[in-house]
Design an enzyme around this catalytic site. Sequence first.
Site, short mmCIF file in Angstrom:
data_model
loop_
_atom_site.label_atom_id
_atom_site.label_comp_id
_atom_site.label_asym_id
_atom_site.label_seq_id
_atom_site.Cartn_x
_atom_site.Cartn_y
_atom_site.Cartn_z
N ASP A 170 -0.34 25.82 14.07
CA ASP A 170 -0.74 24.79 15.02
C ASP A 170 -2.15 25.09 15.50
O ASP A 170 -2.85 25.89 14.88
CB ASP A 170 0.27 24.69 16.18
CG ASP A 170 0.29 25.94 17.05
OD1 ASP A 170 -0.53 26.85 16.83
OD2 ASP A 170 1.14 26.01 17.96
N SER B 62 2.23 34.77 23.19
CA SER B 62 2.89 33.89 22.22
C SER B 62 2.82 34.40 20.79
O SER B 62 3.58 33.97 19.94
CB SER B 62 2.27 32.48 22.27
OG SER B 62 0.89 32.55 21.96
N HIS C 25 -1.93 29.11 16.58
CA HIS C 25 -1.05 30.17 16.09
C HIS C 25 -0.97 30.24 14.57
O HIS C 25 -1.06 29.21 13.90
CB HIS C 25 0.36 29.98 16.65
CG HIS C 25 0.39 30.01 18.15
ND1 HIS C 25 0.42 28.85 18.91
CD2 HIS C 25 0.36 31.04 19.03
CE1 HIS C 25 0.43 29.18 20.19
NE2 HIS C 25 0.38 30.50 20.29
#
Length: 333
Positions: free
Chosen positions: A297, A12, A300
């Site tokens: 978040d 991610s 991340h």
Amino acid sequence: EEKPAVFVLGDSTADVGTNSFLPGSNARANFPPNGIDFPHSRATGRFSNGFNSADFLAKLLGHRRSPPPFLSLNGTKALKRHSLNGINFASGGSGLLDITGMRNVITLGEQIEQFSTVRDTLATVMGPTETEEFLAKSLFFISIGSNDIFLYHYSNSTVPKQEFIATLGSAYENHLKNLMGLGARKFGIISVPPIGCCPSQRVLSGTGECLEVLNELAVAFHSKLGAVLKKLSSEHESMKYSLGNAYNMTIDVIVNPLPFFKDVKSACCGSGALNAEGICDPSARLCSKRHEYLFWDLNHPTHTASKLAAVTLYTGGPRYVTPMNFSQLASAC
């Protein structure tokens, strides 16, 4: 000066929308307020308020836009058109080990298989010799490993730490050998950051401090990765690499946040303690000054943090990137 094509693999930290094409995946970010600072505030599936490090690296290398997700290119025509600039295969939730990507994501092994179809497409367009030369000049960015370490820790694995890190090292080596077998020669590799300092982990530490056991695994992984890359490049003289030390880059900012950030502990978007007990979705609490936060978040980095990381990888010295930085890697013959 022609710019090298950029092929991106990983998790991610580099996903630019791959998982938005996987209906069953729960590792997705294609909904607001993700992308609030992206052009037209579009939620592209990036785990960010804007761009991620893969985007900024592509821009630093002179690309006008970041390589698109492989899964967005349905059809040979689109594939041919984009292959010359590069393609992004990264999938949120994936890892070095196949077992890590069980939650309907594209594992690193599968990402390499997808690249192999791209290579076949290139070979039909430009012929085998030209393809070989083209790929030898291209850059392969890889950012992966955090999810493997999270899974190891939270599955209460009985495998000893040293042995687990060795397993990750040999998995990485095999993936790199497979890529080299397909023509890759230049690797820009980003190791694992101090994931114990993610807001999600601070919340679980009980004290709001970093979870040191995860950080220790990240440090061990970095040194294993360094050894693997040294070994491979001694065996293949045409191979060149840069190893980005995401651990040092991030820990330095956490220890000395200013001038870059005001908040390096909590998430800008989320809920609960440190804003890190809930995911970033339309009902989440959103911070007002997003550029002052290290974390977007619970896991991340923000757009601002990703930009700082990319610039550091591109221009940084040996504390942050060895044996050369990404800019030197791009121009190395």
